[in-house]
Design a protein around this motif. Structure first.
Motif, PDB file in Angstrom:
ATOM      1  N   HIS A  55      -0.634   9.157   5.066  1.00 54.53           N
ATOM      2  CA  HIS A  55      -0.208  10.522   5.374  1.00 54.53           C
ATOM      3  C   HIS A  55       0.254  10.634   6.828  1.00 54.53           C
ATOM      4  O   HIS A  55       1.167  11.413   7.141  1.00 54.53           O
ATOM      5  CB  HIS A  55      -1.366  11.488   5.112  1.00 54.53           C
ATOM      6  CG  HIS A  55      -0.972  12.924   5.218  1.00 54.53           C
ATOM      7  ND1 HIS A  55      -0.012  13.501   4.396  1.00 54.53           N
ATOM      8  CD2 HIS A  55      -1.371  13.911   6.069  1.00 54.53           C
ATOM      9  CE1 HIS A  55       0.131  14.769   4.727  1.00 54.53           C
ATOM     10  NE2 HIS A  55      -0.670  15.041   5.748  1.00 54.53           N
ATOM     11  N   ASN A  56      -0.349   9.842   7.718  1.00 56.54           N
ATOM     12  CA  ASN A  56       0.070   9.866   9.123  1.00 56.54           C
ATOM     13  C   ASN A  56       1.535   9.442   9.281  1.00 56.54           C
ATOM     14  O   ASN A  56       2.242   9.970  10.122  1.00 56.54           O
ATOM     15  CB  ASN A  56      -0.813   8.932   9.953  1.00 56.54           C
ATOM     16  CG  ASN A  56      -2.170   9.541  10.189  1.00 56.54           C
ATOM     17  OD1 ASN A  56      -2.372  10.739   9.961  1.00 56.54           O
ATOM     18  ND2 ASN A  56      -3.116   8.734  10.636  1.00 56.54           N
ATOM     19  N   LEU A  57       1.922   8.489   8.479  1.00 57.66           N
ATOM     20  CA  LEU A  57       3.317   8.041   8.543  1.00 57.66           C
ATOM     21  C   LEU A  57       4.255   9.174   8.147  1.00 57.66           C
ATOM     22  O   LEU A  57       5.283   9.411   8.777  1.00 57.66           O
ATOM     23  CB  LEU A  57       3.531   6.834   7.618  1.00 57.66           C
ATOM     24  CG  LEU A  57       2.772   5.562   7.963  1.00 57.66           C
ATOM     25  CD1 LEU A  57       2.974   4.523   6.861  1.00 57.66           C
ATOM     26  CD2 LEU A  57       3.258   5.013   9.287  1.00 57.66           C
ATOM     27  N   HIS A  58       3.857   9.851   7.112  1.00 59.16           N
ATOM     28  CA  HIS A  58       4.672  10.971   6.636  1.00 59.16           C
ATOM     29  C   HIS A  58       4.769  12.064   7.698  1.00 59.16           C
ATOM     30  O   HIS A  58       5.852  12.617   7.965  1.00 59.16           O
ATOM     31  CB  HIS A  58       4.056  11.503   5.349  1.00 59.16           C
ATOM     32  CG  HIS A  58       4.912  12.487   4.636  1.00 59.16           C
ATOM     33  ND1 HIS A  58       6.087  12.145   4.016  1.00 59.16           N
ATOM     34  CD2 HIS A  58       4.775  13.833   4.477  1.00 59.16           C
ATOM     35  CE1 HIS A  58       6.634  13.223   3.478  1.00 59.16           C
ATOM     36  NE2 HIS A  58       5.849  14.264   3.755  1.00 59.16           N
ATOM     37  N   LEU A  59       3.658  12.346   8.332  1.00 54.22           N
ATOM     38  CA  LEU A  59       3.645  13.390   9.364  1.00 54.22           C
ATOM     39  C   LEU A  59       4.505  13.000  10.561  1.00 54.22           C
ATOM     40  O   LEU A  59       5.261  13.817  11.091  1.00 54.22           O
ATOM     41  CB  LEU A  59       2.202  13.643   9.829  1.00 54.22           C
ATOM     42  CG  LEU A  59       1.331  14.453   8.888  1.00 54.22           C
ATOM     43  CD1 LEU A  59      -0.081  14.564   9.468  1.00 54.22           C
ATOM     44  CD2 LEU A  59       1.931  15.842   8.673  1.00 54.22           C
ATOM     45  N   HIS A  60       4.373  11.741  10.958  1.00 53.51           N
ATOM     46  CA  HIS A  60       5.158  11.296  12.115  1.00 53.51           C
ATOM     47  C   HIS A  60       6.656  11.366  11.806  1.00 53.51           C
ATOM     48  O   HIS A  60       7.459  11.808  12.647  1.00 53.51           O
ATOM     49  CB  HIS A  60       4.764   9.870  12.501  1.00 53.51           C
ATOM     50  CG  HIS A  60       5.556   9.327  13.648  1.00 53.51           C
ATOM     51  ND1 HIS A  60       5.182   9.530  14.956  1.00 53.51           N
ATOM     52  CD2 HIS A  60       6.712   8.631  13.686  1.00 53.51           C
ATOM     53  CE1 HIS A  60       6.076   8.959  15.755  1.00 53.51           C
ATOM     54  NE2 HIS A  60       7.016   8.396  14.996  1.00 53.51           N
TER      55      HIS A  60
ATOM     56  N   LEU B 283       1.072   0.021  -4.308  1.00 57.72           N
ATOM     57  CA  LEU B 283       2.318   0.741  -4.534  1.00 57.72           C
ATOM     58  C   LEU B 283       3.008   0.259  -5.803  1.00 57.72           C
ATOM     59  O   LEU B 283       3.548   1.037  -6.561  1.00 57.72           O
ATOM     60  CB  LEU B 283       3.232   0.539  -3.331  1.00 57.72           C
ATOM     61  CG  LEU B 283       4.561   1.258  -3.339  1.00 57.72           C
ATOM     62  CD1 LEU B 283       4.332   2.757  -3.421  1.00 57.72           C
ATOM     63  CD2 LEU B 283       5.342   0.925  -2.082  1.00 57.72           C
ATOM     64  N   TYR B 284       2.979  -1.060  -6.004  1.00 58.83           N
ATOM     65  CA  TYR B 284       3.640  -1.635  -7.176  1.00 58.83           C
ATOM     66  C   TYR B 284       2.574  -2.187  -8.115  1.00 58.83           C
ATOM     67  O   TYR B 284       1.870  -3.132  -7.783  1.00 58.83           O
ATOM     68  CB  TYR B 284       4.583  -2.756  -6.777  1.00 58.83           C
ATOM     69  CG  TYR B 284       5.643  -2.298  -5.844  1.00 58.83           C
ATOM     70  CD1 TYR B 284       6.725  -1.591  -6.321  1.00 58.83           C
ATOM     71  CD2 TYR B 284       5.558  -2.546  -4.482  1.00 58.83           C
ATOM     72  CE1 TYR B 284       7.700  -1.145  -5.472  1.00 58.83           C
ATOM     73  CE2 TYR B 284       6.528  -2.105  -3.617  1.00 58.83           C
ATOM     74  CZ  TYR B 284       7.604  -1.406  -4.113  1.00 58.83           C
ATOM     75  OH  TYR B 284       8.555  -0.968  -3.270  1.00 58.83           O
ATOM     76  N   ALA B 285       2.476  -1.556  -9.257  1.00 57.01           N
ATOM     77  CA  ALA B 285       1.482  -2.015 -10.219  1.00 57.01           C
ATOM     78  C   ALA B 285       1.925  -3.347 -10.794  1.00 57.01           C
ATOM     79  O   ALA B 285       3.114  -3.555 -11.038  1.00 57.01           O
ATOM     80  CB  ALA B 285       1.340  -0.980 -11.340  1.00 57.01           C
TER      81      ALA B 285
ATOM     82  N   MET C 236       0.836  -1.191   0.000  1.00 60.07           N
ATOM     83  CA  MET C 236       0.000   0.000   0.000  1.00 60.07           C
ATOM     84  C   MET C 236       0.878   1.251   0.000  1.00 60.07           C
ATOM     85  O   MET C 236       2.015   1.230   0.481  1.00 60.07           O
ATOM     86  CB  MET C 236      -0.890   0.023   1.251  1.00 60.07           C
ATOM     87  CG  MET C 236      -1.752  -1.206   1.413  1.00 60.07           C
ATOM     88  SD  MET C 236      -2.992  -1.387   0.146  1.00 60.07           S
ATOM     89  CE  MET C 236      -4.207  -0.223   0.709  1.00 60.07           C
ATOM     90  N   PHE C 237       0.326   2.315  -0.543  1.00 64.13           N
ATOM     91  CA  PHE C 237       1.024   3.593  -0.426  1.00 64.13           C
ATOM     92  C   PHE C 237       1.102   3.990   1.043  1.00 64.13           C
ATOM     93  O   PHE C 237       0.191   3.688   1.824  1.00 64.13           O
ATOM     94  CB  PHE C 237       0.283   4.683  -1.214  1.00 64.13           C
ATOM     95  CG  PHE C 237       0.651   4.702  -2.665  1.00 64.13           C
ATOM     96  CD1 PHE C 237       1.965   4.909  -3.052  1.00 64.13           C
ATOM     97  CD2 PHE C 237      -0.322   4.536  -3.636  1.00 64.13           C
ATOM     98  CE1 PHE C 237       2.306   4.930  -4.387  1.00 64.13           C
ATOM     99  CE2 PHE C 237       0.022   4.556  -4.975  1.00 64.13           C
ATOM    100  CZ  PHE C 237       1.343   4.761  -5.348  1.00 64.13           C
TER     101      PHE C 237
END
Lengths: 287, 209
Positions: free
Chosen positions: A25-30, B3-5, A21-22
């Motif tokens: 945003h919480n991960l980025h903020l932390h 994330l990985y297509a 998964m991408f």
């Protein structure tokens, strides 16, 4: 917006990785606000980017012809490798080939699923194996026919008198002499051979007696020398701990056992000499 | 959102696709296997073409040597044809084939480890002295992978190159899913440390941005 702690950040990061998964945003903020986790975050970002570069770099191949041909021939596939560029020129002709044997038919022709590499190795080693077997049989035949001569099987002397029994270490040195003399007597008449054999036995008997006498004397000398070795009690008396350590001048003075040492050495040297004398040389003589 | 297509299977032969081949590409694995069992050469060829890139990618990344990987790939497909009757048709073909490939790679790695080689020394010497280029970034991962334990390497390749999930990898490697996650975490950590030691960062390598 919920605030993550570091443990939650790492757990969530692992989950995103495993689920592809991408990153949330919480991960980025932390990561932006946590000095401890920002390094982990940057490492993962770098790794993701490098992995994408790495996974794209696989060369393209085409093994279809090589594999199908190897399957039809039942030979080693390693020599059938063709690159994709070469295959493109060959593939048009391949469609005109007759259909190959079915897998069931080929499986019947290949009783065991050994690899083709092993099969080819076995085929190559077969002539060598046959050659080795033939040579072994020829050698056995020649041996049994006596083509190597009587010198290869020397007649062992029969010692009937127990006093003439000699140790095993002697036999190896003595084996050479009857073999040599037997080979020299091979051309003589049977009576001469019998006389030679009797003479050799007599020499061997005398040699055994002489060797036994020398060995006995050497043992007695060793035992005499061993009597001069002090016991533990004597050692304790000689090296009492309450005695002051000898000074430099004292150490250079003669020892109390000075008179006994020449006798000890005398016995020891005599024992060694007798042992050396007892060893026969290659020509069968003693010192 | 992924994330990985997933990769799109390419037509690698470069030949015009006739109707027979087109239908072949649309056939299921089961139909292809049936054709192979009947001795249909076109079916065998189609099955090889369908999975050769996947198998070769695994072998190439596992062994790190193209010619060794080519030998293993052909051996894998020949073994697959021999064992095709034993394939459980209720299960997908791809994990079964990858299991054969993974086992063959592990056997080959064991055999290769007994061979003396100067590859590591030479590669490390070059890697330590030369700056990182855009082509070298991917090789850095391969270099670090070759130092990792074979099960870590296999796990990483199956996850990132074959794009299998942890459950599928666990089936192929015949171990619990939790073990796969642990191995994946450890190999990522090793690779990240390696990249950090080599000074590879997105701001250092523009191609990673």
């Amino acid at each position: 917006m919920s605030v993550q702690n570091c443990d939650e950040f790492r757990e969530r990061l692992e989950w995103c990785i495993e689920q592809r998964m991408f990153y949330e945003h919480n991960l980025h903020l932390h990561a932006e606000h946590c000095s401890m986790c920002v390094e982990v975050w940057e490492q993962q970002q770098t790794l993701d980017a490098v992995i994408q570069t790495w996974s794209r770099a696989t060369p393209e191949i085409d093994f279809a012809d090589a594999i199908v041909t190897a399957w039809q021939r039942g030979s080693s596939p390693s020599k059938e490798i063709t690159r994709s560029e070469e295959n493109r020129e060959v593939r048009h002709g391949d469609s005109e080939k007759p259909a190959g044997p079915s897998i069931a038919q080929v499986q019947n022709n290949q009783p065991s699923p050994v690899s083709d590499h092993n099969k080819s190795t076995r085929d190559r080693s077969r002539p060598h194996s046959i050659l080795v077997v033939v040579c072994t049989l020829l050698l056995m035949f020649a041996w049994s026919a006596g083509l190597f001569g009587p010198s290869q099987t020397p007649e062992q002397p029969i010692v009937k008198n127990p006093d003439h029994l000699v140790p095993d270490s002697k036999s190896s040195a003595e084996d050479k002499r009857p073999a040599l003399q037997n080979s020299q007597a091979a051309d003589n008449t049977p009576n001469d051979q019998q006389q030679d054999t009797i003479a050799i036995r007599g020499v061997l008997s005398q040699t055994g007696v002489a060797w036994r006498g020398l060995a006995t004397q050497a043992i007695e000398d060793i035992e005499g020398a061993a009597d001069f070795v002090p016991t533990l009690d004597q050692f304790a008396v000689l090296f009492r701990q309450d005695d002051p350590p000898p000074s430099v001048d004292e150490s250079t003075e003669p020892n109390e056992n000075e008179d006994e040492q020449p006798l000890l050495r005398q016995h020891w040297d005599r024992a060694v000499d007798r042992l050396i004398d007892a060893i026969p040389f290659g020509n069968g003589t003693f010192i | 959102m992924h994330l990985y297509a997933p990769k799109i299977q390419k037509q690698t032969t470069g030949l015009p696709i006739n109707n027979d081949c087109q239908s072949l590409h649309e056939e299921s694995d089961l139909d292809m296997v049936q054709r192979c069992l009947n001795g249909d050469e076109v079916g065998m060829r189609g099955l090889v073409e369908r999975y050769q890139s996947i198998v070769f990618g695994l072998c190439y990344r596992m062994l790190g040597h193209r010619e060794d990987a080519e030998d293993i790939v052909q051996d894998v497909f020949l073994r697959m044809f021999r064992s095709l009757r034993n394939w459980d048709q209720s299960r997908p073909l791809k994990p079964w084939l990858l299991t054969i490939a993974a086992n063959r790679c592990r056997t080959a790695l064991t055999q290769l480890s007994r061979r003396p080689t100067v590859k590591d020394f030479a590669f490390e010497t070059i890697a330590d002295t030369q700056p990182i280029t855009s082509e070298g970034v991917g090789e850095e991962i391969q270099l670090a992978l070759e130092k990792a334990r074979p099960e870590y390497r296999l796990c990483f390749i199956l996850f990132y190159q074959q794009e299998l999930n942890c459950s599928e990898i666990a089936t192929i490697m015949d171990c619990p899913e939790g073990t796969i996650k642990t191995w994946l975490h450890r190999v990522r950590r090793e690779l990240a440390d390696h990249l950090q030691r080599r000074g590879i960062r997105p701001n250092v390598c523009p191609e990673l941005r």
